[in-house]
Design a protein around this motif. Structure first.
Motif, PDB file in Angstrom:
ATOM      1  N   SER A  95      19.709  30.567 -16.792  1.00 27.21           N
ATOM      2  CA  SER A  95      20.119  29.492 -17.535  1.00 27.21           C
ATOM      3  C   SER A  95      19.996  29.496 -19.050  1.00 27.21           C
ATOM      4  O   SER A  95      19.547  30.742 -19.639  1.00 27.21           O
ATOM      5  N   ARG A  96      20.334  28.832 -19.972  1.00 26.38           N
ATOM      6  CA  ARG A  96      20.527  28.605 -21.467  1.00 26.38           C
ATOM      7  C   ARG A  96      19.828  27.216 -21.769  1.00 26.38           C
ATOM      8  O   ARG A  96      19.946  26.349 -21.042  1.00 26.38           O
ATOM      9  N   VAL A  97      18.861  27.400 -22.873  1.00 23.02           N
ATOM     10  CA  VAL A  97      18.407  26.084 -23.318  1.00 23.02           C
ATOM     11  C   VAL A  97      18.801  25.927 -24.909  1.00 23.02           C
ATOM     12  O   VAL A  97      18.707  26.766 -25.619  1.00 23.02           O
ATOM     13  N   SER A  98      18.979  24.653 -24.986  1.00 21.54           N
ATOM     14  CA  SER A  98      19.666  24.110 -26.413  1.00 21.54           C
ATOM     15  C   SER A  98      18.447  22.848 -26.679  1.00 21.54           C
ATOM     16  O   SER A  98      18.071  22.282 -25.922  1.00 21.54           O
ATOM     17  N   ILE A  99      18.118  22.820 -28.085  1.00 23.79           N
ATOM     18  CA  ILE A  99      17.191  21.806 -28.390  1.00 23.79           C
ATOM     19  C   ILE A  99      18.098  20.744 -29.466  1.00 23.79           C
ATOM     20  O   ILE A  99      18.578  21.143 -30.353  1.00 23.79           O
ATOM     21  N   ILE A 100      17.531  19.499 -29.110  1.00 25.25           N
ATOM     22  CA  ILE A 100      18.179  18.323 -30.098  1.00 25.25           C
ATOM     23  C   ILE A 100      16.690  17.720 -30.529  1.00 25.25           C
ATOM     24  O   ILE A 100      16.218  17.070 -29.736  1.00 25.25           O
ATOM     25  N   GLY A 101      16.438  17.731 -31.953  1.00 22.23           N
ATOM     26  CA  GLY A 101      15.292  17.219 -32.481  1.00 22.23           C
ATOM     27  C   GLY A 101      15.726  15.892 -33.262  1.00 22.23           C
ATOM     28  O   GLY A 101      16.716  16.156 -33.945  1.00 22.23           O
ATOM     29  N   ASN A 140      10.462  11.540 -25.402  1.00 20.04           N
ATOM     30  CA  ASN A 140       9.923  10.464 -26.616  1.00 20.04           C
ATOM     31  C   ASN A 140       8.631  11.308 -26.936  1.00 20.04           C
ATOM     32  O   ASN A 140       7.714  10.996 -26.219  1.00 20.04           O
ATOM     33  N   CYS A 141       8.438  11.982 -28.191  1.00 20.02           N
ATOM     34  CA  CYS A 141       7.484  12.738 -28.419  1.00 20.02           C
ATOM     35  C   CYS A 141       6.141  11.921 -29.311  1.00 20.02           C
ATOM     36  O   CYS A 141       5.051  12.327 -29.260  1.00 20.02           O
ATOM     37  N   GLU A 142       6.768  10.531 -29.268  1.00 19.00           N
ATOM     38  CA  GLU A 142       5.656   9.635 -29.559  1.00 19.00           C
ATOM     39  C   GLU A 142       4.708   9.166 -28.664  1.00 19.00           C
ATOM     40  O   GLU A 142       3.308   8.814 -28.938  1.00 19.00           O
ATOM     41  N   VAL A 143       5.142   9.357 -27.510  1.00 19.24           N
ATOM     42  CA  VAL A 143       4.629   9.110 -26.235  1.00 19.24           C
ATOM     43  C   VAL A 143       3.606  10.302 -25.730  1.00 19.24           C
ATOM     44  O   VAL A 143       2.617  10.693 -25.405  1.00 19.24           O
ATOM     45  N   THR A 144       4.716  11.255 -25.351  1.00 17.76           N
ATOM     46  CA  THR A 144       4.429  12.886 -25.034  1.00 17.76           C
ATOM     47  C   THR A 144       4.167  13.646 -26.173  1.00 17.76           C
ATOM     48  O   THR A 144       5.238  14.248 -26.616  1.00 17.76           O
ATOM     49  N   ASP A 145       3.002  13.615 -26.729  1.00 18.82           N
ATOM     50  CA  ASP A 145       2.871  14.203 -28.084  1.00 18.82           C
ATOM     51  C   ASP A 145       2.053  15.473 -27.969  1.00 18.82           C
ATOM     52  O   ASP A 145       1.586  15.915 -29.284  1.00 18.82           O
ATOM     53  N   THR A 146       1.810  16.168 -27.055  1.00 18.90           N
ATOM     54  CA  THR A 146       1.181  17.510 -26.769  1.00 18.90           C
ATOM     55  C   THR A 146       2.277  18.414 -26.165  1.00 18.90           C
ATOM     56  O   THR A 146       2.932  18.295 -25.491  1.00 18.90           O
ATOM     57  N   ASP A 181      13.041  13.357 -29.196  1.00 23.27           N
ATOM     58  CA  ASP A 181      12.658  12.073 -30.279  1.00 23.27           C
ATOM     59  C   ASP A 181      11.515  11.932 -30.727  1.00 23.27           C
ATOM     60  O   ASP A 181      10.708  12.247 -30.020  1.00 23.27           O
ATOM     61  N   GLU A 182      11.538  11.707 -31.946  1.00 22.95           N
ATOM     62  CA  GLU A 182      10.391  11.696 -33.011  1.00 22.95           C
ATOM     63  C   GLU A 182       9.607  12.993 -32.734  1.00 22.95           C
ATOM     64  O   GLU A 182       8.541  13.320 -32.670  1.00 22.95           O
ATOM     65  N   ILE A 183      10.264  14.128 -33.047  1.00 25.65           N
ATOM     66  CA  ILE A 183       9.727  15.436 -33.034  1.00 25.65           C
ATOM     67  C   ILE A 183       8.951  15.656 -34.154  1.00 25.65           C
ATOM     68  O   ILE A 183       7.970  16.580 -33.853  1.00 25.65           O
ATOM     69  N   ASP A 184       8.699  14.950 -35.089  1.00 26.21           N
ATOM     70  CA  ASP A 184       7.958  14.981 -36.156  1.00 26.21           C
ATOM     71  C   ASP A 184       6.450  14.889 -35.717  1.00 26.21           C
ATOM     72  O   ASP A 184       5.563  15.417 -36.118  1.00 26.21           O
ATOM     73  N   LYS A 185       6.242  13.591 -34.621  1.00 29.46           N
ATOM     74  CA  LYS A 185       5.067  13.266 -34.010  1.00 29.46           C
ATOM     75  C   LYS A 185       4.614  14.434 -33.411  1.00 29.46           C
ATOM     76  O   LYS A 185       3.103  14.621 -33.226  1.00 29.46           O
ATOM     77  N   THR A 191       5.153  24.510 -29.722  1.00 32.13           N
ATOM     78  CA  THR A 191       5.979  24.067 -28.511  1.00 32.13           C
ATOM     79  C   THR A 191       7.388  24.280 -28.862  1.00 32.13           C
ATOM     80  O   THR A 191       8.260  24.993 -28.233  1.00 32.13           O
ATOM     81  N   LEU A 192       7.909  23.943 -30.187  1.00 31.83           N
ATOM     82  CA  LEU A 192       9.133  24.535 -30.566  1.00 31.83           C
ATOM     83  C   LEU A 192       9.444  25.859 -30.875  1.00 31.83           C
ATOM     84  O   LEU A 192      10.447  26.180 -30.362  1.00 31.83           O
TER      85      LEU A 192
END
Length: 622
Positions: free
Chosen positions: A388-394, A129-135, A361-365, A374-375
């Motif tokens: 490994s392979r990494v995929s992102i869901i924003g 949750n990027c509203e909490v983990t925002d850096t 979640d809340e990637i805009d924050k 980060t992105l």
């Protein structure tokens, strides 16, 4: 002394008296029962309305999401690549609050992980949750620590499996040694023990004992039957077993000439062995070393179908895994350079072969707080990963946040976009009906409750979260009043309760001096003053303190209280320069005037403060 004791004993022994021990015990029991009826006993006496209240909370992920099948299926078709060991496309999910974005994404993630376990495909989903983990630091540190924890768990399981393999090797070796030792001991014992020894098995006792003590097996006995007659006297019990009925005069089985208890595999007899008077098929006994063995000898070597050739190889692998486990270092939440955190995260992700889906979640924050670095790092790391392979869901409420992204990040991050439209009243009704069947007991809802909750929530952009909160709060209010059914009145009370904003709650709990400062700002704004400075607030504040007989603080302290209100988001205070006249704070309200004033006037000490109004008006007229 004896008289005193007798008197005391008389007083203590009188149990039959109505004023004695019996009545005191009853009084004591009554006095002990009274405190048991405590504060919560009355509240627990009512019948609960809820069956499972957690179903109505935003954190709950349902097993079925009505009216979101199209969006869920689209996510599934994109993420199915992970189950094939491929890298899924990155996904951006848009929609207003309460449209089911997070719930749908979590639902698909659960299905993805459960299916990956079913088909033994390494696939993991990590939610942040990027509203909490925002850096950037916190995001990378949290991800690194999660993967380190997962790697340690995997290593622990591998070490346990290898140690079990070593145990199987030891057991196998002990079994072989025991079989070899047992065979040698059996042969030696049979040759040394006499025929009358009770421990000699019947199938190894000589038919007749020689007077000279010579081994009867060297010469055939006169009473020994021929092989042909012996075969005739055998009775078949099964496909593989026959029992020898021929015996000597003493009742012991008779051995034919040249027979022996231990048969050499190099010279098998008609494809079978003789043991204990039974015919034993070769498939039942392992005779690779020339001795009889149990079925355990037939099992495969523990290292068969493993990459190891010896116990030393297994021990070496265990030592390597233990070194890997010790090399992992948990990332602190502060203090490390960001590039070091990224390096630890990268190594933790790439430790084993797997597909990783990172849900932000809340990637805009995150973008607003720390930019798109980060992105950029997450979306570009696949080119460097080996295993490994990494995929992102924003997930975002802001449809335009990608406008502020670097074009390279925008192109790689927004490979797939899914929009969640708001719910209408009918869809909200279906959602509430679906949840209420699990949340409440049988007839706890009156027919008009769910339509009313859906109507209230539909007015606010189709927010399903608001509808669920409204229904849950209505149920709580009904339960507190010990009502058996939730009715329309409970829903309206819940609506009023939810309307009480967080800021209003903060205002209600402010200290008296802060309330006086805030009320001074309200009075100034109500009388047309917009760019309010600290001096004007202090003048009104002093008059308010006189009205309620409160201590007057210094202007510097009032300035500090204004800064605290600014920090709480109740007012907006901006320092502006007045040139040669210095600097001052321009203050304006950030909350609705009427609601805030009503909360302040609910304080008994400020209830008669309206008398100050003419003074304020006169001051501005002058």
């Amino acid at each position: 002394m004896s008289e005193d004791n007798s008197e005391g004993s008389d007083r203590n022994v009188d149990l039959g008296s109505t004023h004695g021990f019996g009545s005191n015990l009853e009084e004591s029991d009554l006095s002990e029962e009274e405190p048991n009826q405590g504060l919560f006993d009355d509240l627990l006496s009512g019948e609960p309305i809820f069956e499972n209240k957690e179903v109505l909370r935003p954190s709950y992920t349902p097993h079925e999401l009505p009216h979101r099948s199209d969006q869920i299926n689209k996510m599934a078709t994109i993420l199915v690549a992970a189950l094939r060991g491929e890298t899924p496309s990155n996904i951006l999910i848009y929609g207003k609050t309460g449209t089911g974005k997070t719930a749908s994404a979590k639902f698909v993630s659960k299905e993805l992980e459960s299916t990956s376990k079913k088909y033994s495909v390494p696939c993991e989903v990590e939610y942040i949750n990027c509203e909490v983990t925002d850096t950037q630091y916190r995001v990378l540190a949290q991800l690194a620590n999660k993967f380190i924890e997962e790697n340690e768990r995997v290593i622990e399981n591998r070490i346990d499996s290898l140690e079990s393999l070593l145990d199987d090797l030891d057991e196998y070796d002990e079994m072989l040694a025991a079989d070899d030792s047992g065979s040698e001991t059996k042969t030696t014992t049979e040759s040394e023990m006499g025929p009358n020894d009770p421990f000699v098995e019947s199938d190894v006792v000589d038919a007749a004992e020689s007077d000279t003590g010579a081994d009867s097996r060297l010469e055939p006995s006169s009473s020994s039957p021929s092989p042909e007659s012996k075969a005739e006297d055998q009775v078949e019990f099964s496909d593989e077993e026959t029992v020898d009925l021929t015996s000597s005069d003493s009742g012991s089985p008779v051995e034919t000439e040249g027979s022996s208890d231990t048969v050499d595999d190099d010279f098998p007899t008609n494809g079978s062995e003789t043991k204990g008077g039974h015919d034993i098929d070769e498939t039942d006994t392992d005779t690779t070393d020339g001795h009889d063995h149990d079925h355990d000898r037939d099992r495969a070597h523990p290292l068969t179908d493993t990459p190891f050739s010896s116990a030393a190889d297994v021990e070496t692998r265990i030592e390597s895994l233990e070194e890997d486990r010790e090399s992992f270092e948990e990332v602190p939440m502060t203090g490390w350079p960001t590039d070091r955190v990224y390096s630890v995260f990268f190594d933790a992700v790439d430790y084993s072969e797997r597909v990783v889906v990172i849900m932000l979640d809340e990637i805009d924050k995150l973008v607003e707080k720390s930019g798109d670095d980060t992105l950029y790092n997450l979306s570009r790391m696949n080119s460097e990963l080996q295993n490994s392979r990494v995929s992102i869901i924003g997930i975002s409420n802001d449809l335009k946040f990608t406008d502020f992204l670097d074009p390279r990040v925008k192109s790689s991050l927004g490979e797939e976009e899914i929009v969640f439209p708001p719910y209408d009243a009918n869809q909200l009704r279906d959602i509430l009906q679906h949840r209420s069947e699990v949340a409440f007991k049988g007839d706890a809802l009156s027919p008009d409750v769910i339509p009313l909750c859906a109507a209230f929530a539909a007015q606010e952009h189709g927010d399903a979260r608001r509808a669920l909160d409204l229904l849950r709060t209505a149920g709580e209010l009904a339960e507190r009043s010990q009502a058996e059914t939730i009715v329309e009145e409970h829903v309206r009370q819940a609506q009023d309760k939810i309307e009480l904003d967080r800021v209003v709650e903060v205002v209600r709990t402010l200290p008296t001096q802060s309330k006086l400062v805030l009320f001074a700002i309200i009075l100034l704004e109500k009388n047309g003053v917009h760019s309010i400075n600290t001096g004007e607030v202090f003048n009104i504040y002093k008059r308010l303190c006189e009205e309620i007989d409160a201590d007057v603080l210094t202007q510097r302290r009032v300035t500090d209280l204004i800064s605290e209100l600014d920090m709480l988001g109740i007012v907006n205070a901006v320092v502006v320069s007045k040139g040669r006249y210095g600097r001052t704070k321009e203050i304006s309200l950030s909350v609705p005037i009427e609601e805030t004033e009503a909360v302040l006037l609910s304080d008994s000490r400020l209830s008669n403060i309206d008398d100050v109004q003419p003074f304020v008006q006169a001051r501005f007229d002058n």
